[in-house]
Design a protein around this motif. Structure first.
Motif, mmCIF file in Angstrom:
data_model
loop_
_atom_site.group_PDB
_atom_site.id
_atom_site.type_symbol
_atom_site.label_atom_id
_atom_site.label_comp_id
_atom_site.label_asym_id
_atom_site.label_seq_id
_atom_site.Cartn_x
_atom_site.Cartn_y
_atom_site.Cartn_z
ATOM 1 N N ARG A 58 0.841 -1.195 0.000
ATOM 2 C CA ARG A 58 0.000 0.000 0.000
ATOM 3 C C ARG A 58 0.877 1.246 0.000
ATOM 4 O O ARG A 58 2.069 1.186 0.251
ATOM 5 C CB ARG A 58 -0.932 -0.003 1.202
ATOM 6 C CG ARG A 58 -0.223 0.025 2.532
ATOM 7 C CD ARG A 58 -1.190 -0.309 3.673
ATOM 8 N NE ARG A 58 -0.619 -0.023 4.956
ATOM 9 C CZ ARG A 58 0.254 -0.797 5.607
ATOM 10 N NH1 ARG A 58 0.694 -1.900 5.052
ATOM 11 N NH2 ARG A 58 0.700 -0.458 6.790
ATOM 12 N N LYS A 59 0.238 2.372 -0.264
ATOM 13 C CA LYS A 59 0.951 3.645 -0.229
ATOM 14 C C LYS A 59 0.779 4.252 1.150
ATOM 15 O O LYS A 59 -0.278 4.157 1.772
ATOM 16 C CB LYS A 59 0.410 4.583 -1.292
ATOM 17 C CG LYS A 59 0.720 4.128 -2.693
ATOM 18 C CD LYS A 59 0.201 5.093 -3.717
ATOM 19 C CE LYS A 59 0.526 4.547 -5.113
ATOM 20 N NZ LYS A 59 -0.002 5.401 -6.144
ATOM 21 N N GLY A 60 1.825 4.881 1.620
ATOM 22 C CA GLY A 60 1.786 5.567 2.897
ATOM 23 C C GLY A 60 2.429 6.928 2.748
ATOM 24 O O GLY A 60 2.803 7.346 1.652
ATOM 25 N N ARG A 61 2.575 7.623 3.848
ATOM 26 C CA ARG A 61 3.152 8.958 3.807
ATOM 27 C C ARG A 61 4.124 9.126 4.960
ATOM 28 O O ARG A 61 3.834 8.746 6.086
ATOM 29 C CB ARG A 61 2.032 9.990 3.917
ATOM 30 C CG ARG A 61 2.354 11.287 3.241
ATOM 31 C CD ARG A 61 1.141 12.169 3.115
ATOM 32 N NE ARG A 61 0.266 11.883 1.993
ATOM 33 C CZ ARG A 61 0.544 12.158 0.728
ATOM 34 N NH1 ARG A 61 1.687 12.681 0.400
ATOM 35 N NH2 ARG A 61 -0.338 11.915 -0.213
ATOM 36 N N ASN A 62 5.301 9.662 4.677
ATOM 37 C CA ASN A 62 6.277 9.985 5.711
ATOM 38 C C ASN A 62 5.730 11.188 6.476
ATOM 39 O O ASN A 62 5.572 12.268 5.909
ATOM 40 C CB ASN A 62 7.627 10.297 5.066
ATOM 41 C CG ASN A 62 8.689 10.638 6.078
ATOM 42 O OD1 ASN A 62 8.400 11.077 7.185
ATOM 43 N ND2 ASN A 62 9.948 10.442 5.691
ATOM 44 N N PRO A 63 5.436 11.024 7.783
ATOM 45 C CA PRO A 63 4.826 12.131 8.516
ATOM 46 C C PRO A 63 5.750 13.341 8.678
ATOM 47 O O PRO A 63 5.282 14.465 8.817
ATOM 48 C CB PRO A 63 4.472 11.529 9.873
ATOM 49 C CG PRO A 63 5.287 10.300 9.989
ATOM 50 C CD PRO A 63 5.596 9.831 8.614
ATOM 51 N N ALA A 64 7.057 13.128 8.618
ATOM 52 C CA ALA A 64 7.988 14.247 8.794
ATOM 53 C C ALA A 64 8.080 15.117 7.544
ATOM 54 O O ALA A 64 8.159 16.340 7.634
ATOM 55 C CB ALA A 64 9.379 13.724 9.170
ATOM 56 N N THR A 65 8.074 14.461 6.371
ATOM 57 C CA THR A 65 8.267 15.220 5.129
ATOM 58 C C THR A 65 7.018 15.317 4.273
ATOM 59 O O THR A 65 6.952 16.140 3.359
ATOM 60 C CB THR A 65 9.373 14.562 4.278
ATOM 61 O OG1 THR A 65 8.936 13.255 3.887
ATOM 62 C CG2 THR A 65 10.682 14.474 5.038
ATOM 63 N N GLY A 66 6.046 14.437 4.532
ATOM 64 C CA GLY A 66 4.847 14.412 3.706
ATOM 65 C C GLY A 66 5.043 13.637 2.415
ATOM 66 O O GLY A 66 4.133 13.511 1.609
ATOM 67 N N GLU A 67 6.248 13.101 2.203
ATOM 68 C CA GLU A 67 6.562 12.363 0.987
ATOM 69 C C GLU A 67 5.788 11.039 0.960
ATOM 70 O O GLU A 67 5.685 10.344 1.959
ATOM 71 C CB GLU A 67 8.070 12.082 0.949
ATOM 72 C CG GLU A 67 8.518 11.239 -0.215
ATOM 73 C CD GLU A 67 9.996 10.860 -0.095
ATOM 74 O OE1 GLU A 67 10.465 10.183 -1.005
ATOM 75 O OE2 GLU A 67 10.643 11.219 0.900
ATOM 76 N N GLU A 68 5.246 10.707 -0.210
ATOM 77 C CA GLU A 68 4.526 9.449 -0.363
ATOM 78 C C GLU A 68 5.536 8.312 -0.496
ATOM 79 O O GLU A 68 6.521 8.429 -1.222
ATOM 80 C CB GLU A 68 3.627 9.509 -1.598
ATOM 81 C CG GLU A 68 2.646 8.382 -1.671
ATOM 82 C CD GLU A 68 1.639 8.570 -2.784
ATOM 83 O OE1 GLU A 68 1.897 8.041 -3.881
ATOM 84 O OE2 GLU A 68 0.616 9.240 -2.541
ATOM 85 N N ILE A 69 5.289 7.214 0.211
ATOM 86 C CA ILE A 69 6.186 6.060 0.163
ATOM 87 C C ILE A 69 5.368 4.799 -0.121
ATOM 88 O O ILE A 69 4.160 4.761 0.116
ATOM 89 C CB ILE A 69 6.971 5.880 1.485
ATOM 90 C CG1 ILE A 69 6.011 5.730 2.672
ATOM 91 C CG2 ILE A 69 7.940 7.014 1.714
ATOM 92 C CD1 ILE A 69 6.684 5.370 3.979
ATOM 93 N N GLN A 70 6.052 3.785 -0.617
ATOM 94 C CA GLN A 70 5.421 2.497 -0.880
ATOM 95 C C GLN A 70 5.729 1.571 0.303
ATOM 96 O O GLN A 70 6.881 1.372 0.656
ATOM 97 C CB GLN A 70 5.960 1.901 -2.187
ATOM 98 C CG GLN A 70 5.313 0.609 -2.605
ATOM 99 C CD GLN A 70 3.850 0.758 -2.984
ATOM 100 O OE1 GLN A 70 3.381 1.826 -3.372
ATOM 101 N NE2 GLN A 70 3.110 -0.316 -2.849
ATOM 102 N N ILE A 71 4.688 1.009 0.915
ATOM 103 C CA ILE A 71 4.854 0.057 2.007
ATOM 104 C C ILE A 71 4.689 -1.330 1.418
ATOM 105 O O ILE A 71 3.684 -1.631 0.776
ATOM 106 C CB ILE A 71 3.818 0.312 3.126
ATOM 107 C CG1 ILE A 71 3.987 1.736 3.665
ATOM 108 C CG2 ILE A 71 3.956 -0.716 4.233
ATOM 109 C CD1 ILE A 71 2.893 2.181 4.605
ATOM 110 N N ALA A 72 5.687 -2.180 1.624
ATOM 111 C CA ALA A 72 5.701 -3.513 1.021
ATOM 112 C C ALA A 72 4.633 -4.427 1.624
ATOM 113 O O ALA A 72 4.219 -4.247 2.772
ATOM 114 C CB ALA A 72 7.073 -4.143 1.208
ATOM 115 N N ALA A 73 4.223 -5.421 0.846
ATOM 116 C CA ALA A 73 3.304 -6.439 1.348
ATOM 117 C C ALA A 73 4.034 -7.258 2.406
ATOM 118 O O ALA A 73 5.258 -7.415 2.361
ATOM 119 C CB ALA A 73 2.864 -7.345 0.201
#
Length: 91
Positions: A58-73
């Motif tokens: 799923r997609k997530g977000r780095n709370p410090a930078t707001g950058e979108e990240i991919q969270i692995a299965a």
């Protein structure tokens, strides 16, 4: 409860030595680790159920930078207590 306290309680309730309780507790943990991938679900009467579940990527977000990240299965282990255990903690 620390491991030493759990071992003492197991030994007391099983009317056995602490050495036997340690061996049981270690074997129990190793069995859960070894069997969860094969069984997918392990039921412990009067306690609860360990169940293997899968979480999709799923997609997530780095709370410090707001950058979108991919969270692995990944696989996840859940535990659900029995009604009798819930009744013990919620009289």
């Amino acid at each position: 409860m620390k491991k030493s306290e759990l071992v003492a309680a197991l030994a007391y309730h099983a009317e056995s030595s602490k050495v036997e309780a340690v061996r049981f507790l270690d074997a129990f943990g190793k069995t859960i680790h070894a069997e969860i991938l094969k069984a997918k679900k392990i039921v412990i009467p009067e306690v609860g159920t360990f169940q293997l579940s899968h979480r999709e990527a799923r997609k997530g977000r780095n709370p410090a930078t707001g950058e979108e990240i991919q969270i692995a299965a990944r696989n996840n282990v859940t535990f659900k207590s029995t009604k009798s255990l819930q009744d013990t903690v919620n009289p």
